[in-house]
Write a protein that holds these residues in place. Structure first.
Motif, PDB file in Angstrom:
ATOM      1  N   ALA A  95       0.840  -1.202   0.000  1.00  0.00           N
ATOM      2  CA  ALA A  95       0.000   0.000   0.000  1.00  0.00           C
ATOM      3  C   ALA A  95       0.871   1.246   0.000  1.00  0.00           C
ATOM      4  O   ALA A  95       1.984   1.252   0.541  1.00  0.00           O
ATOM      5  N   ASP A  96       0.344   2.310  -0.632  1.00  0.00           N
ATOM      6  CA  ASP A  96       0.952   3.645  -0.613  1.00  0.00           C
ATOM      7  C   ASP A  96      -0.073   4.617  -0.044  1.00  0.00           C
ATOM      8  O   ASP A  96      -1.209   4.689  -0.544  1.00  0.00           O
ATOM      9  N   VAL A  97       0.331   5.380   0.985  1.00  0.00           N
ATOM     10  CA  VAL A  97      -0.584   6.314   1.660  1.00  0.00           C
ATOM     11  C   VAL A  97       0.066   7.696   1.700  1.00  0.00           C
ATOM     12  O   VAL A  97       1.178   7.853   2.214  1.00  0.00           O
ATOM     13  N   ASN A  98      -0.636   8.685   1.135  1.00  0.00           N
ATOM     14  CA  ASN A  98      -0.179  10.074   1.183  1.00  0.00           C
ATOM     15  C   ASN A  98      -1.035  10.835   2.201  1.00  0.00           C
ATOM     16  O   ASN A  98      -2.278  10.744   2.168  1.00  0.00           O
ATOM     17  N   LEU A  99      -0.376  11.595   3.080  1.00  0.00           N
ATOM     18  CA  LEU A  99      -1.064  12.313   4.150  1.00  0.00           C
ATOM     19  C   LEU A  99      -0.704  13.792   4.114  1.00  0.00           C
ATOM     20  O   LEU A  99       0.434  14.159   3.768  1.00  0.00           O
ATOM     21  N   GLN A 100      -1.685  14.620   4.498  1.00  0.00           N
ATOM     22  CA  GLN A 100      -1.401  16.034   4.768  1.00  0.00           C
ATOM     23  C   GLN A 100      -1.561  16.246   6.267  1.00  0.00           C
ATOM     24  O   GLN A 100      -2.603  15.958   6.839  1.00  0.00           O
ATOM     25  N   VAL A 101      -0.490  16.744   6.915  1.00  0.00           N
ATOM     26  CA  VAL A 101      -0.471  16.836   8.373  1.00  0.00           C
ATOM     27  C   VAL A 101      -0.083  18.252   8.793  1.00  0.00           C
ATOM     28  O   VAL A 101       0.365  19.064   7.981  1.00  0.00           O
ATOM     29  N   GLU A 102      -0.230  18.513  10.075  1.00  0.00           N
ATOM     30  CA  GLU A 102       0.095  19.833  10.624  1.00  0.00           C
ATOM     31  C   GLU A 102       1.452  19.859  11.302  1.00  0.00           C
ATOM     32  O   GLU A 102       2.051  20.921  11.450  1.00  0.00           O
ATOM     33  N   ASN A 103       1.940  18.681  11.730  1.00  0.00           N
ATOM     34  CA  ASN A 103       3.215  18.624  12.442  1.00  0.00           C
ATOM     35  C   ASN A 103       3.927  17.325  12.079  1.00  0.00           C
ATOM     36  O   ASN A 103       3.378  16.239  12.272  1.00  0.00           O
ATOM     37  N   LEU A 104       5.138  17.442  11.552  1.00  0.00           N
ATOM     38  CA  LEU A 104       5.859  16.258  11.082  1.00  0.00           C
ATOM     39  C   LEU A 104       6.351  15.393  12.241  1.00  0.00           C
ATOM     40  O   LEU A 104       6.298  14.159  12.170  1.00  0.00           O
ATOM     41  N   SER A 105       6.841  15.994  13.296  1.00  0.00           N
ATOM     42  CA  SER A 105       7.363  15.224  14.428  1.00  0.00           C
ATOM     43  C   SER A 105       6.257  14.398  15.080  1.00  0.00           C
ATOM     44  O   SER A 105       6.440  13.211  15.390  1.00  0.00           O
ATOM     45  N   GLU A 106       5.109  15.027  15.273  1.00  0.00           N
ATOM     46  CA  GLU A 106       3.989  14.295  15.869  1.00  0.00           C
ATOM     47  C   GLU A 106       3.506  13.181  14.946  1.00  0.00           C
ATOM     48  O   GLU A 106       3.138  12.093  15.408  1.00  0.00           O
ATOM     49  N   THR A 107       3.515  13.432  13.649  1.00  0.00           N
ATOM     50  CA  THR A 107       3.088  12.416  12.689  1.00  0.00           C
ATOM     51  C   THR A 107       4.038  11.224  12.683  1.00  0.00           C
ATOM     52  O   THR A 107       3.605  10.063  12.634  1.00  0.00           O
ATOM     53  N   PHE A 108       5.334  11.512  12.763  1.00  0.00           N
ATOM     54  CA  PHE A 108       6.320  10.421  12.794  1.00  0.00           C
ATOM     55  C   PHE A 108       6.091   9.542  14.029  1.00  0.00           C
ATOM     56  O   PHE A 108       6.104   8.306  13.942  1.00  0.00           O
ATOM     57  N   THR A 109       5.871  10.182  15.184  1.00  0.00           N
ATOM     58  CA  THR A 109       5.613   9.424  16.417  1.00  0.00           C
ATOM     59  C   THR A 109       4.324   8.624  16.314  1.00  0.00           C
ATOM     60  O   THR A 109       4.261   7.457  16.744  1.00  0.00           O
TER      61      THR A 109
END
Length: 311
Positions: A95-109
């Motif tokens: 699977a390939d998933v593209n996301l739009q997020v507000e904070n990269l560090s929080e998304t990585f965690t």
């Protein structure tokens, strides 16, 4: 009793005893034993023929038993062909998933916690000021559930799932591995029975080639089994346009103003250079034209004088 009859009975008895001795000796040896020659008997040739026929029959029966045992052993050692109708299907799902997020560090965690929740692992990751790339592997049994819950990681802008059926390739590879393993065992047995250096070298060469092929097949099987057991999920998460980890990206007015002034100066320089080119080359053209006129029609008047002479 007639002496002729006594002789016949004696000859028959002696012949029977000789044949019995030959049969007993044959049970202790391999091949066809040499039948002793019995002289001065009218039943010698028929009895010898019967003895040889009996020995051949016994030897043929023994050879048939050996061949049957070898065939039975080969059947037992040969790998059973898998039945694809009754076997479990083998599939590779990614699977390939593209996301739009507000904070990269929080998304990585959050992605790390998401992967741990499904007993998976992360194989690679890359991060810059505006996006992150993460490659994760999830157990195939949890793949569907994981895909349903990935929306909690951010706003999904694109999601694609790929599935490939590798059932035939999997069982074909497994059969080839079993056949190569049997060949390796056979070559090892032949190596123990080799009689000279030439035979040893030939068997060792075949053994080395077959072993290398077996190891290569094992490597292919391990990779395929890993892809079947763990589905790969690639995440690409990015911030909104004109954003980075520090917040909104404002345009650099100083650099833009400098670029504007630079463009004006460049335009002025091009204009000035154009005027200079016109003035210089225009003056040369005018002077050249005046020189030609002076020679032809001016005081020198070469053309004018030529016309006067013609008249």
């Amino acid at each position: 009793m007639d002496s002729n009859k006594i002789k016949k009975i004696f000859a028959i008895t002696f012949t029977a005893v000789s044949i019995g001795a030959v049969i007993v000796a044959n049970n202790k040896k391999t091949g066809f034993p040499e039948i002793p020659v019995i002289e001065n008997s009218f039943v010698q040739k028929p009895m010898l023929a019967m003895a040889k026929s009996s020995l051949r029959a016994e030897n043929s029966f023994a050879e048939g038993m050996i061949e049957t045992q070898m065939e039975d052993r080969a059947v037992m050692e040969a790998p059973a062909e898998p039945s694809l109708n009754s076997s479990e299907k083998k599939k590779i799902r990614n699977a390939d998933v593209n996301l739009q997020v507000e904070n990269l560090s929080e998304t990585f965690t959050a992605i790390e916690e998401w992967v741990k929740h499904f007993n998976g692992y992360i194989s690679s990751s890359h991060e810059n000021t505006s996006s992150i790339n993460i490659t994760a592997h999830i157990p195939a049994d949890s793949f569907d559930q994981a895909m349903e819950s990935c929306g909690s990681l951010g706003k999904i802008t694109n999601k694609s799932i790929n599935e490939r059926d590798v059932t035939d390739q999997y069982y074909d590879l497994n059969t080839r591995i079993e056949n190569k393993r049997i060949l390796v065992n056979k070559f090892q047995e032949y190596l123990k029975k080799a009689n000279n250096v030439k035979e040893i070298l030939q068997v060792e060469s075949q053994l080395a080639n077959t072993t290398a092929e077996l190891e290569n097949l094992h490597g292919q099987m391990n990779r395929m089994s890993k892809e079947i057991s763990f589905s790969q999920v690639h995440f690409y998460a990015q911030l909104p346009a004109s954003r980075n980890e520090n917040g909104i990206i404002l345009p650099d007015t100083k650099s833009e103003f400098s670029e504007f002034i630079s463009n004006i100066v460049n335009f002025g320089l091009h204009y000035v250079w154009s005027i200079l080119y016109i003035a210089i080359y225009g003056t040369l053209v005018v002077l050249l034209f005046l020189f030609i006129y002076w020679i032809c029609f001016g005081k020198l008047g070469l053309v004018r004088k030529l016309f006067n002479k013609i008249k």
